[in-house]
Design a protein around this motif. Structure first.
Motif, short mmCIF file in Angstrom:
data_model
loop_
_atom_site.label_atom_id
_atom_site.label_comp_id
_atom_site.label_asym_id
_atom_site.label_seq_id
_atom_site.Cartn_x
_atom_site.Cartn_y
_atom_site.Cartn_z
N ARG A 1 36.45 45.13 47.73
CA ARG A 1 37.63 45.92 47.43
C ARG A 1 38.92 45.36 48.05
O ARG A 1 39.90 45.18 47.35
CB ARG A 1 37.43 47.37 47.81
N MET B 1 31.93 43.82 41.59
CA MET B 1 31.97 45.11 42.27
C MET B 1 30.66 45.88 42.13
O MET B 1 30.66 47.09 41.96
CB MET B 1 33.08 46.00 41.68
N ILE C 1 30.62 45.42 46.85
CA ILE C 1 31.43 46.45 47.50
C ILE C 1 31.11 46.50 48.99
O ILE C 1 32.02 46.52 49.82
CB ILE C 1 31.19 47.83 46.86
N ALA C 2 29.82 46.47 49.29
CA ALA C 2 29.41 46.55 50.70
C ALA C 2 29.91 45.33 51.48
O ALA C 2 30.22 45.42 52.66
CB ALA C 2 27.90 46.67 50.80
N VAL D 1 25.29 42.51 38.66
CA VAL D 1 24.78 42.14 39.96
C VAL D 1 24.95 40.64 40.19
O VAL D 1 24.55 39.82 39.37
CB VAL D 1 23.30 42.52 40.07
N THR E 1 26.97 46.99 43.96
CA THR E 1 26.73 47.53 45.30
C THR E 1 26.90 46.48 46.40
O THR E 1 27.62 46.71 47.38
CB THR E 1 25.32 48.14 45.37
N ALA F 1 41.45 47.60 36.45
CA ALA F 1 40.39 46.75 35.89
C ALA F 1 39.93 47.21 34.51
O ALA F 1 39.53 46.40 33.70
CB ALA F 1 39.20 46.72 36.85
N GLN G 1 31.22 52.41 38.67
CA GLN G 1 30.90 51.11 38.07
C GLN G 1 29.65 51.23 37.20
O GLN G 1 29.55 50.61 36.15
CB GLN G 1 30.68 50.11 39.21
N MET H 1 40.00 42.37 46.03
CA MET H 1 40.70 42.70 44.78
C MET H 1 42.12 43.14 45.07
O MET H 1 43.06 42.74 44.38
CB MET H 1 39.95 43.81 44.05
N ASN H 2 42.24 43.94 46.11
CA ASN H 2 43.56 44.42 46.51
C ASN H 2 44.51 43.26 46.80
O ASN H 2 45.67 43.26 46.41
CB ASN H 2 43.40 45.30 47.74
N VAL I 1 43.72 41.13 36.64
CA VAL I 1 42.64 41.33 37.61
C VAL I 1 41.71 42.42 37.09
O VAL I 1 42.17 43.50 36.73
CB VAL I 1 43.20 41.78 38.98
N SER I 2 40.44 42.13 37.04
CA SER I 2 39.50 43.18 36.64
C SER I 2 38.23 43.04 37.48
O SER I 2 38.16 42.25 38.40
CB SER I 2 39.20 43.09 35.15
N MET I 3 37.24 43.87 37.18
CA MET I 3 36.02 43.80 37.98
C MET I 3 34.80 43.89 37.10
O MET I 3 34.88 44.28 35.94
CB MET I 3 36.01 44.91 39.02
N THR I 4 33.68 43.52 37.64
CA THR I 4 32.43 43.67 36.91
C THR I 4 31.39 44.29 37.81
O THR I 4 31.37 44.05 39.01
CB THR I 4 31.92 42.31 36.37
N GLY I 5 30.54 45.12 37.23
CA GLY I 5 29.47 45.75 37.99
C GLY I 5 28.18 44.97 37.90
O GLY I 5 27.15 45.40 38.40
#
Ligand SMILES: Nc1ncnc2c1ncn2[C@@H]1O[C@H](COP(=O)(O)OP(=O)(O)OP(=O)(O)O)[C@@H](O)[C@H]1O
Ligand SMILES: [Mg+2]
Lengths: 122, 188
Positions: free
Chosen positions: A43, A33, A38-39, A69, A35, B125, B13, A46-47, A63-67
């Motif tokens: 999202r 997740m 997301i673009a 890159v 930039t 998350a 984030q 993930m949903n 379910v999780s996310m990572t920022g």
């Protein structure tokens, strides 16, 4: 308007269900997740994972996310880590691909090769 | 980015990556001024002054060695396109405050998007982080805080699917309640 009373009711219900244990020793689904992700549509992906797990009442995955890159041109990227630590990276994900991953990988333990990084048509 | 909720996801984030454990987001409107304000405050590791200048405006730096991020510059650009601003205050070891504004009636203002989904996904998350969302239209306000929710839930995890759905619906209704009606077009 939604109220905290409803939340208390959800709590009561959840306590009765055994499915409460969202185990930490199951599959980890991690959606990229940053930039670019997301673009590129991370999202809705993930949903879809959340929806599929919910629909099938699966409790062996989180379910999780990572920022962090990822690789922009391969986004949205999703990493699935199996209980034994084996890591699979799915690339160029779309919500339509999610069901297959949940059924074949999360339920049956077989990664969907065609969606993985080695098979992405660049 | 297509809407503000996606930018929010991106900026929050950053806060998570900076090891925050409490992230407070405020969405407010000033009808008279015709402005929408959004702020994200975290208690993460913060940034030095020098670093911050580069982050906000990567194109003014003479340095070419550093990899520059996209998230903040894109958010800033979207605000400026609608006569708004982005500013950041940060202190090393303390945290960061990102503030953004948009002129509501500006033709280039991004739609708000699905704020509820942004938050429910973040909670799902990162359940260990305290998320707070405040919505305010100048006369009414609603807020939601994940620690309070967890207190109500007791031993039931906040990541329980029904709880996540409740959070999603709660925020959706709150947004309608606070920004609907007079400000309907903010939802478009
Ligand atoms: N809330 C924050 N706390 C501490 N540092 C931050 C915060 N937000 C941003 N930063 C710093 O600013 C940098 C730039 O952020 P920006 O979102 O613009 O790009 P990025 O996160 O590096 O990459 P991406 O393009 O995927 O967003 C980050 O790498 C981070 O070092
Ligand atoms: Mg970022």
């Amino acid at each position: 308007m939604k109220s905290l009373a409803e939340l208390a009711a959800i709590r009561e219900k959840a306590l009765k269900e055994i499915s409460l244990r969202q185990s930490n020793d199951g599959y980890k689904i991690i959606v990229g997740m940053a930039t670019c992700g997301i673009a590129a549509g991370a999202r809705p992906v993930m949903n879809s994972f959340v929806e599929e797990l919910k629909k099938r009442n699966l409790t062996n995955a989180t379910v999780s996310m990572t920022g962090c890159v990822g690789v922009c041109r391969l986004e949205p990227m999703v990493e699935v880590i199996a209980p034994d630590g084996e890591k699979t990276t799915y690339v160029k994900m779309s919500p339509e691909m999610v069901e297959k991953i949940v059924v074949e990988h999360i339920v049956n333990g077989k990664p969907v090769k065609e969606y993985t990084i080695g098979n992405a048509d660049n | 980015m297509r809407d503000i909720s996606l930018h929010l996801m991106d900026i929050i984030q950053n806060s998570i990556t900076a090891n925050s454990n409490r992230i407070v987001t405020t969405i407010s409107t000033d009808n008279e001024k015709d402005f929408l304000y959004i702020s994200i405050k975290d208690n993460g590791k913060g940034m030095s002054k020098e670093f911050l200048e580069n982050v906000i405006d990567p194109f003014t730096t003479s340095r070419t060695t550093r990899k520059v991020g996209l998230g903040i510059p894109l958010f800033k650009e979207s605000a400026e396109r609608a006569e708004g601003f982005l500013s950041i205050e940060s202190e090393l070891g303390k945290g960061t405050l990102v503030s953004v504004s948009y002129k509501i009636s500006h033709i280039d203002r991004l739609p708000l998007g699905d704020i509820a989904q942004t938050f429910s996904q973040l909670v799902m998350a990162s359940p260990e982080i305290e998320f707070e969302l405040k919505m305010n239209n100048g006369s009414d306000s609603i807020q939601i805080n994940t620690v309070e929710i967890q207190d109500t839930l007791g031993e039931v995890p906040i990541t329980n699917f029904e709880v996540i759905e409740w959070i999603n619906n709660y925020i959706t209704e709150s947004i309608k309640c606070i920004f609907g009606g007079v400000l309907d077009e903010i939802l478009s």
